[in-house]
Design a protein around this motif. Sequence first.
Motif, PDB file in Angstrom:
ATOM      1  N   GLU A 154      25.595  23.891  28.656  1.00  0.00           N
ATOM      2  CA  GLU A 154      25.062  22.617  28.769  1.00  0.00           C
ATOM      3  C   GLU A 154      24.572  22.214  27.472  1.00  0.00           C
ATOM      4  OE1 GLU A 154      21.254  20.575  31.282  1.00  0.00           O
ATOM      5  OE2 GLU A 154      22.099  22.549  31.774  1.00  0.00           O
ATOM      6  N   SER A 168      22.917  20.661  17.492  1.00  0.00           N
ATOM      7  CA  SER A 168      23.903  21.222  18.798  1.00  0.00           C
ATOM      8  C   SER A 168      24.448  22.285  18.507  1.00  0.00           C
ATOM      9  CB  SER A 168      24.627  20.034  19.242  1.00  0.00           C
ATOM     10  OG  SER A 168      25.779  19.795  18.403  1.00  0.00           O
ATOM     11  N   PRO A 195      22.435  20.583  24.505  1.00  0.00           N
ATOM     12  CA  PRO A 195      21.118  20.580  24.464  1.00  0.00           C
ATOM     13  C   PRO A 195      20.367  19.011  24.419  1.00  0.00           C
ATOM     14  CG  PRO A 195      21.925  20.895  22.693  1.00  0.00           C
ATOM     15  CD  PRO A 195      23.061  20.770  23.374  1.00  0.00           C
ATOM     16  N   GLU A 196      19.201  18.939  24.901  1.00  0.00           N
ATOM     17  CA  GLU A 196      18.692  17.580  25.018  1.00  0.00           C
ATOM     18  C   GLU A 196      18.191  17.122  23.504  1.00  0.00           C
ATOM     19  OE1 GLU A 196      14.842  15.557  27.205  1.00  0.00           O
ATOM     20  OE2 GLU A 196      14.996  17.439  27.077  1.00  0.00           O
ATOM     21  N   ILE A 197      18.261  15.957  23.519  1.00  0.00           N
ATOM     22  CA  ILE A 197      17.937  15.224  21.987  1.00  0.00           C
ATOM     23  C   ILE A 197      16.661  15.213  21.896  1.00  0.00           C
ATOM     24  CG2 ILE A 197      18.235  13.237  20.409  1.00  0.00           C
ATOM     25  CD1 ILE A 197      20.950  12.729  21.932  1.00  0.00           C
ATOM     26  N   ARG A 245      16.055  10.433  18.828  1.00  0.00           N
ATOM     27  CA  ARG A 245      16.535   9.502  19.795  1.00  0.00           C
ATOM     28  C   ARG A 245      16.661   8.088  19.459  1.00  0.00           C
ATOM     29  NH1 ARG A 245      13.487  11.549  25.375  1.00  0.00           N
ATOM     30  NH2 ARG A 245      13.746  13.891  24.908  1.00  0.00           N
TER      31      ARG A 245
END
Length: 399
Positions: free
Chosen positions: A3, A178, A5-7, A12
């Motif tokens: 998955e 990432s 990764p979240e920023i 953002r």
Amino acid sequence: MTEAPEIPLHMRRDGFGPAEELTRARDDEGVVRMMTPFGVPAYLVSRYEDVRQVLSDPARFSSARTPFGPSGQIAADEQEVARMRAGNLVGFDPPEHTRLRRILTPEFTVRRMRRLEPRIVEIVEAALADLERAGRPADMVAHFALPVPSLVICELLGVPYADRAEFHGRSARLLDLSVSMQQRMAARRESRDYMTGLVARAQADPGEDMLGMLVREHGGDLSTDELVGIAGLLLLAGHETTANMLGLGTLALLRHPDQLAMVRDDPAQAEPAVEELLRWLSIVHSMPPRMTTADVEVGGHTIPADSLVIVSLPAANRDGTFIERPQALDITRGAAGHLAFGHGVHHCLGAPLARMEMRIAFPALLRRFPRLALSDPDQQAQFHVFGVVFGLKTLQVTW
């Protein structure tokens, strides 16, 4: 499938500017809690005056006491981290930072940079010729934005330009959140090994470049590890930031054709245009994290001692308390006081060089190709969304 990764909140974006949730955090609270990509909680500071406060106070917001090594990893092997930190100005507080910066500052004065101007003009013209030879459409990033600062910093440091593909690849892995921590650490070690070889050659036969100068004039003041760290930092910062500014700045101007025409047709507009683009784009999301050395109040919030603090440069540079119409790109105003190069003792050492490269490169590009345009006006910009430095992967243009 792994998955994505979240920023992190401070990275953002919504197009060129900070994402809505980052803007909201600035306007509503100013200081909010967030989670770093490495699982360590931090306080995010995003208002202009609050960011200046953090960056102006190394005694209470320490660069040296953070739990991160130079690649952003949590320190594991203290001896290795100490070696990798050596010479890396952004990881020290005064007086150690002062000692290192005092050695390097004379090489980055505006007067010294002006001596490089004729050579930078030659490098820019050669890159423009290469872009033209590539034929339409061409990738402006690959043929212009990246080669110009890469060649400049290579000549300045004495790094063989033939090695550029290797250090570009290492830089890309090192600055991409990432990518796994193992890969980023491997890139850091490879980079260090490469710079160790360059320093050894400079120590054996110092040339006229900056690395040779440091060996000749400061060889007794700087350890080999410090020389390696200084060279690595300058090489990384010297091409990544300016390259991304040239690519992203060109796209910004193409989307504002009236302002592009001013930069192209009026030499006096180049300097204020560079400053406004620096503010509006703020390609460096944040300065390296700080660690509080005591309880400290920021923007009406108390941040406890031993807390990690991250500042948002894009949010601060678009703060309405700093500048009128902050969301608008207006190259006529020059945006004095922006924080794109940081602030305080860690203000970017290479700012005079970066400014000169952009002041020369943008007008030269637009004069050489007066009909410069996106090859596909409907193309979606391909941003480095996980990059420590924000920018474009590619920019296909025609003329």
